[in-house]
Enzyme design. Structure first.
Site, PDB file in Angstrom:
ATOM      1  N   ASN A   1      -0.358  10.518   6.036  1.00 28.83           N
ATOM      2  CA  ASN A   1      -1.801   9.818   6.838  1.00 28.83           C
ATOM      3  C   ASN A   1      -2.719  11.269   6.994  1.00 28.83           C
ATOM      4  OD1 ASN A   1      -1.471   7.052   7.852  1.00 28.83           O
ATOM      5  ND2 ASN A   1       0.587   7.866   8.284  1.00 28.83           N
TER       6      ASN A   1
ATOM      7  N   THR B   1       1.067  -1.114   0.137  1.00 26.75           N
ATOM      8  CA  THR B   1      -0.045   0.116   0.033  1.00 26.75           C
ATOM      9  C   THR B   1       0.851   1.219   0.114  1.00 26.75           C
ATOM     10  OG1 THR B   1      -0.179  -0.288   2.370  1.00 26.75           O
ATOM     11  CG2 THR B   1      -2.186  -0.983   1.078  1.00 26.75           C
TER      12      THR B   1
ATOM     13  N   THR C   1       2.420  -8.729  11.639  1.00 26.29           N
ATOM     14  CA  THR C   1       2.535  -7.660  10.961  1.00 26.29           C
ATOM     15  C   THR C   1       1.388  -7.241  10.356  1.00 26.29           C
ATOM     16  OG1 THR C   1       3.986  -6.486   9.323  1.00 26.29           O
ATOM     17  CG2 THR C   1       3.668  -8.764   8.964  1.00 26.29           C
TER      18      THR C   1
ATOM     19  N   THR D   1      -7.202  10.147  -0.103  1.00 22.18           N
ATOM     20  CA  THR D   1      -7.089  10.888  -1.273  1.00 22.18           C
ATOM     21  C   THR D   1      -5.648  10.736  -2.095  1.00 22.18           C
ATOM     22  OG1 THR D   1      -6.205  13.048  -0.201  1.00 22.18           O
ATOM     23  CG2 THR D   1      -8.599  12.680  -0.378  1.00 22.18           C
TER      24      THR D   1
ATOM     25  N   LYS E   1       4.178  -6.950   4.260  1.00 22.72           N
ATOM     26  CA  LYS E   1       3.800  -5.473   3.894  1.00 22.72           C
ATOM     27  C   LYS E   1       3.511  -5.094   5.019  1.00 22.72           C
ATOM     28  CE  LYS E   1       0.294  -3.313   3.117  1.00 22.72           C
ATOM     29  NZ  LYS E   1      -0.283  -2.700   3.937  1.00 22.72           N
TER      30      LYS E   1
ATOM     31  N   GLU F   1       6.166   4.595   7.434  1.00 24.51           N
ATOM     32  CA  GLU F   1       5.520   5.875   6.525  1.00 24.51           C
ATOM     33  C   GLU F   1       6.521   7.150   7.031  1.00 24.51           C
ATOM     34  OE1 GLU F   1       1.023   4.587   5.630  1.00 24.51           O
ATOM     35  OE2 GLU F   1       1.553   5.691   7.740  1.00 24.51           O
TER      36      GLU F   1
END
Length: 409
Positions: free
Chosen positions: A404, A159, A196, A409, A185, A282
């Protein structure tokens, strides 16, 4: 290898163990043209095990997988989509997960009860099942037993991840070569209390499902359960392991002379995947590895290590290359575990900053250069007992907020 009982297989993947194929394709769930539907298939019925998120809101695919494994502990395939979590989607979400399972089973020519389902992505949106079903029809033609099959699958499960996460080792049992491989992932909503976000392990070892379940849970507790990116536990976290038995070793039991070698190999695979997830958090720029020794117990050490690694203040200090050990000792003190407040030692890498709970003068410039590196070690000795643990996380950056703030979007 040193004293390790396994060897790392460079360039290996989930299709390296005997009996496994994998593949992936783009079916239209993602806005980009990256793969978003993948599958792992075993040529023979594989003994299987899984661990799941402890989040009370568990996504529909987890329920389908639980039921499948509850029949006889056997799987032939795992079907996975990214771009949509199929979580908190009510009765329609349940029906869609079951349809994914049934349609994949039909396309692959296997029993419905031998197909696991996993999904990852946005919560609360229904799957575009016309696209999923169209993709499932095309998946069998994408199956490959080489590394390309592994790579295609790995891309299909991503992702916000920036990199694929794979690990592979080999070892010997009864003179037979056994291979263990894993793919995972995860980069955000990572604070597992099971595994995870999504993890998949394949092996050609011969091992029974009940023992595989025990070992998978034991290894998970010291690998995937010891990472945190942001303190959030996903609705979709799941780790699935499949063992084909095609290495033709004598069945592994706890008394088997090579059992511990198998456990060590599995632990390495899971630990490498866990660290890769933490490093790919991230917006992350650094992997943080926190080791706690000298605790009253391993459980206490685990709790303290995860509290440190999960502290937003510690993570922010590491991002800013600030040797602020006060944030570390504050995290130790609020972990809810026994601590002798007069005997704590802290090192940043090899730089001693606290000894017997007293500040030690250190060179700020040397510390700054160390903290600018891409891996930062925080080492704590409580000087109380023999308990120890290691946890992994990442720094907290501006990009984490940016990613985040606009996830949908």
């Amino acid at each position: 290898m040193g004293n390790k009982r396994y060897e790392i297989v460079e360039g290996g993947g989930i299709t390296t163990p005997k009996g496994f194929k994998a593949g992936g394709l783009h079916c239209g769930l993602k806005k980009t043209d990256r793969h978003d539907l993948g599958v792992i298939v075993c040529d023979v019925p594989a003994t299987a095990a899984a661990v799941y998120t402890t989040n009370l809101f568990q996504a529909a695919p987890l329920q389908v997988t639980r039921e499948a494994l509850g029949v006889d502990g056997i799987l032939r395939a795992v079907i996975v989509n990214s771009g949509n979590a199929n979580a908190c989607t009510g009765a329609q979400g349940d029906a869609d997960a079951q349809a994914m399972q049934a349609n994949a089973a039909e396309a692959l020519g296997v029993s419905k009860n031998q197909v696991a389902v996993a999904s990852t992505g946005v919560i609360g949106e229904l799957l575009k099942m016309d696209r999923v079903n169209s993709g499932i029809e095309k998946l069998p033609a994408k199956l490959r037993a080489d590394i390309q099959g592994s790579d295609d699958f790995c891309q299909a499960i991503l992702t916000t991840d920036l990199v694929k996460k794979v690990s592979c080792v080999s070892l010997t049992a009864n003179g037979r070569q056994i291979t263990i491989a894993g793919a995972a992932k995860g980069s955000g909503m990572i604070h597992p209390n099971m595994a995870t976000m999504l993890g998949f392990v394949t092996t050609d070892a011969l091992i029974g499902a009940p023992l595989l379940q025990e070992v998978l849970r034991e290894v998970t507790n010291v690998s995937f359960n010891m990472i945190t990116v942001d303190g959030d536990t996903s609705t979709n976290d799941m780790l699935v392991a499949m063992a084909s038995g095609l290495a033709e070793n004598d069945e592994l039991t706890r008394s088997h002379p090579d059992f511990e070698a198998f456990v060590d190999g599995l632990r390495h695979v899971c630990e490498e995947l866990a660290k890769a997830i933490a490093r790919d958090g991230e917006g992350a720029t650094k992997l943080i590895e926190t080791t706690v020794i000298g605790a009253n117990s391993d459980d206490a050490a685990q709790a303290i290590a995860k509290t440190i690694i999960g502290s937003s203040l510690v993570k922010s200090a590491v991002f800013g290359a600030d040797a602020n050990w006060g944030r570390i000792i504050a995290a130790i003190g609020r972990a809810g575990q026994p601590v002798n407040v007069g005997t704590v030692d802290i090192r940043l890498g090899d730089i001693v900053v606290l000894e017997q709970s007293r500040p030690i003068p250190f060179d700020e410039e040397i510390a700054l250069e160390y903290l600018k590196g891409d891996t930062v070690g925080i080492n704590v000795n409580l000087n109380m007992g023999n308990g120890q643990a290691t946890a992994w996380g990442c720094d907290l950056t501006y990009d984490y907020v940016r990613i985040n703030a606009a996830y949908r979007t």
